[in-house]
Design a protein around this motif. Structure first.
Motif, PDB file in Angstrom:
ATOM      1  N   GLU A  91       0.831  -1.210   0.000  1.00  0.00           N
ATOM      2  CA  GLU A  91       0.000   0.000   0.000  1.00  0.00           C
ATOM      3  C   GLU A  91       0.865   1.261   0.000  1.00  0.00           C
ATOM      4  O   GLU A  91       0.581   2.222  -0.709  1.00  0.00           O
ATOM      5  N   ARG A  92       1.928   1.228   0.814  1.00  0.00           N
ATOM      6  CA  ARG A  92       2.814   2.395   0.891  1.00  0.00           C
ATOM      7  C   ARG A  92       3.501   2.658  -0.450  1.00  0.00           C
ATOM      8  O   ARG A  92       3.639   3.803  -0.889  1.00  0.00           O
ATOM      9  N   LEU A  93       3.944   1.583  -1.102  1.00  0.00           N
ATOM     10  CA  LEU A  93       4.638   1.744  -2.383  1.00  0.00           C
ATOM     11  C   LEU A  93       3.691   2.296  -3.451  1.00  0.00           C
ATOM     12  O   LEU A  93       4.069   3.173  -4.236  1.00  0.00           O
ATOM     13  N   ALA A  94       2.463   1.795  -3.481  1.00  0.00           N
ATOM     14  CA  ALA A  94       1.484   2.286  -4.466  1.00  0.00           C
ATOM     15  C   ALA A  94       1.212   3.773  -4.230  1.00  0.00           C
ATOM     16  O   ALA A  94       1.154   4.565  -5.177  1.00  0.00           O
ATOM     17  N   ALA A  95       1.080   4.166  -2.969  1.00  0.00           N
ATOM     18  CA  ALA A  95       0.809   5.573  -2.658  1.00  0.00           C
ATOM     19  C   ALA A  95       2.012   6.442  -3.027  1.00  0.00           C
ATOM     20  O   ALA A  95       1.864   7.555  -3.527  1.00  0.00           O
ATOM     21  N   PHE A  96       3.205   5.907  -2.806  1.00  0.00           N
ATOM     22  CA  PHE A  96       4.437   6.651  -3.084  1.00  0.00           C
ATOM     23  C   PHE A  96       4.566   6.956  -4.579  1.00  0.00           C
ATOM     24  O   PHE A  96       4.965   8.037  -4.985  1.00  0.00           O
ATOM     25  N   LEU A  97       4.203   5.977  -5.411  1.00  0.00           N
ATOM     26  CA  LEU A  97       4.332   6.147  -6.870  1.00  0.00           C
ATOM     27  C   LEU A  97       3.080   6.760  -7.492  1.00  0.00           C
ATOM     28  O   LEU A  97       3.053   7.018  -8.707  1.00  0.00           O
ATOM     29  N   LEU A 101       1.347   7.269 -11.811  1.00  0.00           N
ATOM     30  CA  LEU A 101       0.625   6.151 -12.400  1.00  0.00           C
ATOM     31  C   LEU A 101      -0.874   6.387 -12.244  1.00  0.00           C
ATOM     32  O   LEU A 101      -1.305   7.151 -11.385  1.00  0.00           O
ATOM     33  N   GLU A 102      -1.655   5.690 -13.091  1.00  0.00           N
ATOM     34  CA  GLU A 102      -3.095   5.811 -12.964  1.00  0.00           C
ATOM     35  C   GLU A 102      -3.619   4.602 -12.178  1.00  0.00           C
ATOM     36  O   GLU A 102      -3.199   3.476 -12.443  1.00  0.00           O
ATOM     37  N   HIS A 233       0.307   4.033 -19.512  1.00  0.00           N
ATOM     38  CA  HIS A 233       1.128   3.067 -20.255  1.00  0.00           C
ATOM     39  C   HIS A 233       2.320   2.570 -19.438  1.00  0.00           C
ATOM     40  O   HIS A 233       2.998   1.633 -19.837  1.00  0.00           O
ATOM     41  N   LEU A 234       2.589   3.229 -18.315  1.00  0.00           N
ATOM     42  CA  LEU A 234       3.793   2.900 -17.543  1.00  0.00           C
ATOM     43  C   LEU A 234       3.588   1.684 -16.653  1.00  0.00           C
ATOM     44  O   LEU A 234       2.583   1.569 -15.948  1.00  0.00           O
ATOM     45  N   VAL A 235       4.570   0.795 -16.681  1.00  0.00           N
ATOM     46  CA  VAL A 235       4.647  -0.303 -15.721  1.00  0.00           C
ATOM     47  C   VAL A 235       6.015  -0.175 -15.066  1.00  0.00           C
ATOM     48  O   VAL A 235       7.037  -0.220 -15.757  1.00  0.00           O
ATOM     49  N   THR A 255      -4.020  -0.942 -11.397  1.00  0.00           N
ATOM     50  CA  THR A 255      -4.477  -2.065 -10.569  1.00  0.00           C
ATOM     51  C   THR A 255      -4.835  -3.305 -11.401  1.00  0.00           C
ATOM     52  O   THR A 255      -4.642  -4.438 -10.958  1.00  0.00           O
ATOM     53  N   THR A 256      -5.282  -3.107 -12.625  1.00  0.00           N
ATOM     54  CA  THR A 256      -5.631  -4.256 -13.473  1.00  0.00           C
ATOM     55  C   THR A 256      -4.380  -5.034 -13.884  1.00  0.00           C
ATOM     56  O   THR A 256      -4.396  -6.265 -13.945  1.00  0.00           O
ATOM     57  N   VAL A 257      -3.304  -4.307 -14.166  1.00  0.00           N
ATOM     58  CA  VAL A 257      -2.037  -4.964 -14.508  1.00  0.00           C
ATOM     59  C   VAL A 257      -1.568  -5.811 -13.316  1.00  0.00           C
ATOM     60  O   VAL A 257      -1.145  -6.968 -13.467  1.00  0.00           O
ATOM     61  N   ILE A 258      -1.662  -5.224 -12.120  1.00  0.00           N
ATOM     62  CA  ILE A 258      -1.187  -5.925 -10.923  1.00  0.00           C
ATOM     63  C   ILE A 258      -2.058  -7.151 -10.639  1.00  0.00           C
ATOM     64  O   ILE A 258      -1.552  -8.216 -10.274  1.00  0.00           O
ATOM     65  N   GLU A 259      -3.365  -7.020 -10.832  1.00  0.00           N
ATOM     66  CA  GLU A 259      -4.239  -8.176 -10.607  1.00  0.00           C
ATOM     67  C   GLU A 259      -3.889  -9.309 -11.583  1.00  0.00           C
ATOM     68  O   GLU A 259      -3.885 -10.480 -11.213  1.00  0.00           O
ATOM     69  N   TRP A 260      -3.548  -8.942 -12.824  1.00  0.00           N
ATOM     70  CA  TRP A 260      -3.160  -9.961 -13.815  1.00  0.00           C
ATOM     71  C   TRP A 260      -1.855 -10.654 -13.389  1.00  0.00           C
ATOM     72  O   TRP A 260      -1.720 -11.872 -13.462  1.00  0.00           O
ATOM     73  N   LEU A 261      -0.892  -9.839 -12.901  1.00  0.00           N
ATOM     74  CA  LEU A 261       0.363 -10.414 -12.391  1.00  0.00           C
ATOM     75  C   LEU A 261       0.081 -11.394 -11.253  1.00  0.00           C
ATOM     76  O   LEU A 261       0.645 -12.494 -11.207  1.00  0.00           O
ATOM     77  N   LEU A 262      -0.767 -10.970 -10.337  1.00  0.00           N
ATOM     78  CA  LEU A 262      -1.073 -11.804  -9.171  1.00  0.00           C
ATOM     79  C   LEU A 262      -1.661 -13.151  -9.596  1.00  0.00           C
ATOM     80  O   LEU A 262      -1.387 -14.186  -8.993  1.00  0.00           O
TER      81      LEU A 262
END
Ligand SMILES: *Cc1c(COP(=O)(O)O)cnc(C)c1O
Length: 392
Positions: A91-97, A101-102, A233-235, A255-262
């Motif tokens: 959560e902290r990393l997502a907030a930091f970036l 990112l969208e 477009h950024l990952v 979040t959709t990219v991350i859910e696919w990774l998971l």
């Protein structure tokens, strides 16, 4: 036994080519002043750019994390190994970036190597065209192989060449992947131009910010902050064992990219989660990175970089034009490079020699890395020893 004989012969060939690698044993914490193979050395080789690897507050957090969560996670994340510390870290990393990112979400991996394998294997499938920068890190090269996509290598920092490749691509899924800071050269990828291309051609841009996260940008958010980039477009992949001083890595993206990774990333799913104490220590590291102390440490690194550029000035050798903490000096030959490293070592300085296949043949180099933990005196010693060794 014949099999062993063959390996011995191959090892002998490495010796003759000046390519045999050797481990050194360090008795002290990661810091400029270290005891290496029983000897005191001044080190310019770690990626601990901010000097956080042995920071008392982070070490204490690791202890506290071990008391709270125990030593091991016991299982992979999706079975039962995903601790509160891992969840908070993500959560902290997502907030930091978030400024870059969208709809950001982050996923923590045990190492950057595993994160890169996961990213390329899951975002670039068999039908994808995957555009790889020539000097990308080994983990991205292996990820590209694992992806079984159609891999195109574009020349170092060559936007025009990449544009031609993208324009010719008919694949639905297009993925461009690059290091942000090239790990053996220290220079930066032209990320704004790369991102503009990716947006125009409907491609993902995967940025491996192993050497940028924590050090680049005013707040230490890395290369995206340095270049003020923001795009769906950024990952983004950042590592946490370098400037953050601990271990592991993360991917931050929509979040959709991350859910696919998971759901799909085998190097996430089929490996035991890192100890929760590591994630707990990383929360303390993020506190420091995102603070005045972090800013002061980034400024110190930058002062060291500028001083080296002014004062090192090799004659026969060549200091590469790098604005980052990675400051390579090209020597050329493998044996000459290793001899220079040995001569520095005799003077109590530890600067690694880097040879092929890590760098192209004929470009063996000494790779100086600077840290906020270095003092001005440390730099003076380095510069003086360099003069000595180059003219020896
Ligand atoms: C170090 C590095 C990695 C791998 O990260 P680890 O966490 O050490 O596995 C990936 N990419 C680049 C550019 C690196 O320098």
């Amino acid at each position: 036994m014949e099999l062993l004989d063959r390996l011995e012969r191959q090892l002998g060939e490495l010796d003759r080519a000046g390519l045999r690698r050797r481990l050194r044993v360090v008795d002290t914490p990661c810091a400029p002043h270290a005891t290496v193979d029983g000897r005191e050395m001044l080190a310019f080789c770690s990626n601990d750019y901010l000097g956080l690897a042995s920071h008392p507050r982070i070490v204490e957090a690791m202890r506290e994390g071990a008391s709270r969560y125990g030593a091991g996670s016991g299982a992979s994340h999706l079975i039962s190994g995903h601790s509160r510390a891992h969840a908070e870290l993500e959560e902290r990393l997502a907030a930091f970036l978030a400024p870059h990112l969208e709809a950001p979400r982050a996923l923590y991996f045990s190492t950057g190597y595993l994160a890169n394998l996961a990213l390329l294997a899951t975002l670039a499938g068999r039908d994808a065209d995957l555009f790889c920068e020539e000097l990308n890190h080994a983990s991205l090269i292996d990820g590209a192989r694992l992806s079984r996509s159609n891999v195109r290598i574009y020349p170092h920092r060559d936007i025009a060449a990449l544009e031609r490749l993208l324009a010719a691509s008919t694949a639905k899924d297009k993925v461009v992947v690059t290091d942000s800071v090239f790990s053996m050269d220290g220079n930066l990828a032209p990320l704004p131009e790369l991102l503009a291309l990716c947006e125009r051609h409907g491609a993902w841009l995967i940025v491996d910010d192993a050497h940028g996260f924590g050090v680049l940008g005013e707040h230490g958010r890395g290369a995206l902050e340095h270049f003020a980039l923001q795009s769906p477009h950024l990952v983004y992949m950042g590592t946490l064992g370098k400037a953050a001083g601990v271990a592991g890595a993360f991917v931050a993206a929509h979040t959709t990219v991350i859910e696919w990774l998971l759901q799909r990333a085998r190097t996430y799913i089929f490996t035991t989660a890192a100890p929760p104490a590591v994630a707990h220590a990383l929360l303390a590291a993020l506190d420091i990175i995102d603070s005045d102390e972090g800013l002061a440490r980034r400024q110190r690194v930058q002062l060291h970089v500028e001083r080296l550029a002014h004062e090192l000035q090799p004659r026969r050798w060549q200091l590469m034009p790098s604005q980052t903490a990675i400051q390579p000096v090209i020597i050329g030959g493998n044996n000459e490079t290793m001899q220079a490293a040995a001569n520095l070592q005799e003077r109590g300085l530890w600067v690694p020699g880097i040879r092929p296949p890590t760098v192209p043949a004929g470009t063996a180099r000494l790779r100086i890395t600077l840290s906020a933990a270095h003092t001005d005196d440390d730099l003076s010693r380095l510069i003086a020893a360099f003069r000595d060794v180059e003219t020896a």
